[in-house]
Every structure is written in C-alpha cells, then in structure tokens.
Design a protein around this motif. Sequence first.
Motif, PDB file in Angstrom:
ATOM      1  N   ALA A 121       6.208   2.051  32.511  1.00  0.00           N
ATOM      2  CA  ALA A 121       5.078   2.111  33.448  1.00  0.00           C
ATOM      3  C   ALA A 121       5.202   3.340  34.350  1.00  0.00           C
ATOM      4  O   ALA A 121       4.199   3.935  34.748  1.00  0.00           O
ATOM      5  N   LEU A 122       6.436   3.740  34.655  1.00  0.00           N
ATOM      6  CA  LEU A 122       6.647   4.907  35.501  1.00  0.00           C
ATOM      7  C   LEU A 122       6.190   6.193  34.813  1.00  0.00           C
ATOM      8  O   LEU A 122       5.714   7.130  35.465  1.00  0.00           O
ATOM      9  N   HIS A 123       6.317   6.241  33.495  1.00  0.00           N
ATOM     10  CA  HIS A 123       5.768   7.376  32.746  1.00  0.00           C
ATOM     11  C   HIS A 123       4.245   7.437  32.946  1.00  0.00           C
ATOM     12  O   HIS A 123       3.680   8.512  33.148  1.00  0.00           O
ATOM     13  N   HIS A 124       3.598   6.266  32.875  1.00  0.00           N
ATOM     14  CA  HIS A 124       2.145   6.221  33.074  1.00  0.00           C
ATOM     15  C   HIS A 124       1.773   6.692  34.477  1.00  0.00           C
ATOM     16  O   HIS A 124       0.816   7.455  34.661  1.00  0.00           O
ATOM     17  N   ALA A 125       2.523   6.219  35.476  1.00  0.00           N
ATOM     18  CA  ALA A 125       2.239   6.600  36.859  1.00  0.00           C
ATOM     19  C   ALA A 125       2.373   8.109  37.034  1.00  0.00           C
ATOM     20  O   ALA A 125       1.588   8.739  37.754  1.00  0.00           O
ATOM     21  N   LYS A 154      -0.511  11.051  37.828  1.00  0.00           N
ATOM     22  CA  LYS A 154      -0.214  11.793  39.065  1.00  0.00           C
ATOM     23  C   LYS A 154      -0.458  10.961  40.321  1.00  0.00           C
ATOM     24  O   LYS A 154      -0.996  11.434  41.307  1.00  0.00           O
ATOM     25  N   ASN A 155      -0.041   9.678  40.275  1.00  0.00           N
ATOM     26  CA  ASN A 155      -0.315   8.768  41.382  1.00  0.00           C
ATOM     27  C   ASN A 155       0.962   8.471  42.166  1.00  0.00           C
ATOM     28  O   ASN A 155       1.828   7.715  41.706  1.00  0.00           O
ATOM     29  N   VAL A 156       1.099   9.068  43.335  1.00  0.00           N
ATOM     30  CA  VAL A 156       2.298   8.918  44.155  1.00  0.00           C
ATOM     31  C   VAL A 156       2.502   7.473  44.597  1.00  0.00           C
ATOM     32  O   VAL A 156       3.630   6.966  44.604  1.00  0.00           O
ATOM     33  N   ASP A 157       1.421   6.791  44.982  1.00  0.00           N
ATOM     34  CA  ASP A 157       1.540   5.393  45.427  1.00  0.00           C
ATOM     35  C   ASP A 157       2.107   4.514  44.323  1.00  0.00           C
ATOM     36  O   ASP A 157       2.943   3.636  44.572  1.00  0.00           O
ATOM     37  N   LEU A 158       1.653   4.748  43.105  1.00  0.00           N
ATOM     38  CA  LEU A 158       2.173   3.990  41.971  1.00  0.00           C
ATOM     39  C   LEU A 158       3.643   4.291  41.738  1.00  0.00           C
ATOM     40  O   LEU A 158       4.450   3.381  41.497  1.00  0.00           O
ATOM     41  N   ILE A 159       3.988   5.565  41.790  1.00  0.00           N
ATOM     42  CA  ILE A 159       5.378   5.965  41.566  1.00  0.00           C
ATOM     43  C   ILE A 159       6.287   5.277  42.576  1.00  0.00           C
ATOM     44  O   ILE A 159       7.321   4.690  42.219  1.00  0.00           O
ATOM     45  N   VAL A 198       9.222   2.501  41.701  1.00  0.00           N
ATOM     46  CA  VAL A 198      10.615   2.784  42.045  1.00  0.00           C
ATOM     47  C   VAL A 198      11.154   1.723  42.990  1.00  0.00           C
ATOM     48  O   VAL A 198      12.305   1.276  42.873  1.00  0.00           O
ATOM     49  N   ALA A 199      10.328   1.284  43.933  1.00  0.00           N
ATOM     50  CA  ALA A 199      10.738   0.240  44.875  1.00  0.00           C
ATOM     51  C   ALA A 199      11.118  -1.052  44.165  1.00  0.00           C
ATOM     52  O   ALA A 199      11.972  -1.808  44.635  1.00  0.00           O
ATOM     53  N   PHE A 200      10.495  -1.296  43.005  1.00  0.00           N
ATOM     54  CA  PHE A 200      10.801  -2.506  42.234  1.00  0.00           C
ATOM     55  C   PHE A 200      11.817  -2.236  41.122  1.00  0.00           C
ATOM     56  O   PHE A 200      11.982  -3.053  40.224  1.00  0.00           O
ATOM     57  N   GLY A 238      15.539  -4.146  50.637  1.00  0.00           N
ATOM     58  CA  GLY A 238      14.324  -3.437  51.022  1.00  0.00           C
ATOM     59  C   GLY A 238      13.957  -2.405  49.982  1.00  0.00           C
ATOM     60  O   GLY A 238      14.557  -2.329  48.921  1.00  0.00           O
ATOM     61  N   ARG A 239      12.965  -1.560  50.318  1.00  0.00           N
ATOM     62  CA  ARG A 239      12.531  -0.541  49.388  1.00  0.00           C
ATOM     63  C   ARG A 239      13.131   0.803  49.770  1.00  0.00           C
ATOM     64  O   ARG A 239      13.502   1.047  50.910  1.00  0.00           O
TER      65      ARG A 239
END
Length: 281
Positions: free
Chosen positions: A185-189, A193-198, A202-204, A252-253
Amino acid sequence: MEPRGADGCFLGDVGFWVERTPVHEAAQRGETLQLQQLIESGACVNQVTVDSITPLHAASLQGQARCVQLLLAAGAQVDARNIDGSTPLCDACASGSIECVKLLLSYGAKVNPPLYTASPLHEACMSGSSECVRLLIDVGANLEAHDCHFGTPLHVACAREHLDCVKVLLNAGANVNAAKLHETALHHAAKVKNVDLIEMLVAFGGNIYARDNRGKKPSDYVWNSSAPAKCLEFYESPWLSFLVAFRRRHAGRVPAPGKGDISGSTLVISQVGGCYAPSFS
C-alpha cells in the motif's frame, strides 16, 4: 447441454437469458410505482440479461434502495452473480449506497462471497464510502480478501486516495504490508504522491524499504525534492530505528519533522545540515 426456453435462449441459474426487460429498466431508474405494477402483474424479478445482470444488480448499482426493497420482497435472489461474478452487494458497495447495503445484508447477502474478482469490501473502498467499509467490517468482511488485479482492499483505498477508508481498514487490523506482486500500500501512496497517506501507513508500521517486483522502494516512485520525497527521506534517515523504537515504547506514531507530543513527552525533530536530529523537551 443446458436447457433452453421456448424462445431458444439458454436457461440460466435464475431465469431466461434475455435483453433488458421493463423490470430491469424500472429498477435501474428508480421507478418504484412502475416496478411495483410489473411485479404485481407477474413479471419475473430474476430474469438475467445476456451478461447475467438481474434487476437487483441494476437497482443496487444505481443505489435505488426502494427498488432493491421491492425486488427482495418479491423473491429476487440476493446473491445472484453477473458475468463478472459480482453480486448485488458488490454493486451496492460500488454505488456507495449504505441503504442498499443494509437491505441486502438483512436479506442474507454474503459479505464474503467466493469471488475471483473484487469483493464487496474492495468495491466499497473503490467508491470511497467509509460508512460502507465500516459496516462490512462490522459484519465480518475479510480485510485481506485478494483480487488478482487490485490486491487487497487497502491497496484499492490507497490507490484511490480514500484516506477515511484507509484509516478504517488500518484501525480494524488490515495488514499494512500486504503485497500484490510485492507491491505494498505504501508503494501506492508514493505513486499517487500523497504525503498524508504515506504518514498514515508508516504510523501503522508500513515498511518503507519494501521492494516491489521491479526492485523499487516506495521512495523510488516520488519526484526528487517533492513533499512525498522529503517525507520518505525523513523516514529513511539514520534516525529511523530510534524513532521506531520510541514509537513502540510509547505506542504512538512517528512524527513528521516538527514537534510531536507523544505520551506526555515532546519529541522535537529539527533539520541540521540536511539531516534530521531528534531531541526531547
């Protein structure tokens, strides 16, 4: 040899193969009065077209909840398959109609039909309906259902940039590092080019070093000096192990550059000479 009807059409699982009928048309357009009249006059609610579309498929795909109710009450087969293998529940999720989804489930629609194509959960993620995603998960949808084209529902939600759906899936326990041809999924993010998704992935626990079948990491899909590139560069910095350990210790994240208040401690991330340095205050 399959049996044929009087008109020479093959007899399918739920009725004769026909062109679109008035029942199909009324169901798709939401013409409830006409549909009711057709049903009362004896029209078959389970006739399938040459591509195996039933009136219930047609109504569900357009989110026509009142027509879905009429058809189900008249005996429409709730898990009928079209030529692609999709059920009316798949179509209702594709429309994003929570009303239709609830109706179909109340009549026993399978939340995990044995499909080789996109599941109802995939379709809900594709449409971006976090409400449908949440409902499907609540009734037992398989978070790791795999489609040969789309991957998992998480892959779909990330590819379509539906952050609310991504959040629901991750909080429900979806595998953040599930792979489709080694693509996460991180490849897709990164590709979108979506920073919020990235940051969310990563947080998860998203693996920033995962390589796809082309040998590429997520950071290989972003433009140099772009916001997504800087974000991934931060997570690939020498301080990553420190930050990951801190996150695990405090549940935490990992914060982005700046200040992050985690479990009562403030972690300050500052940039010095092109490198990120953590400190506490």
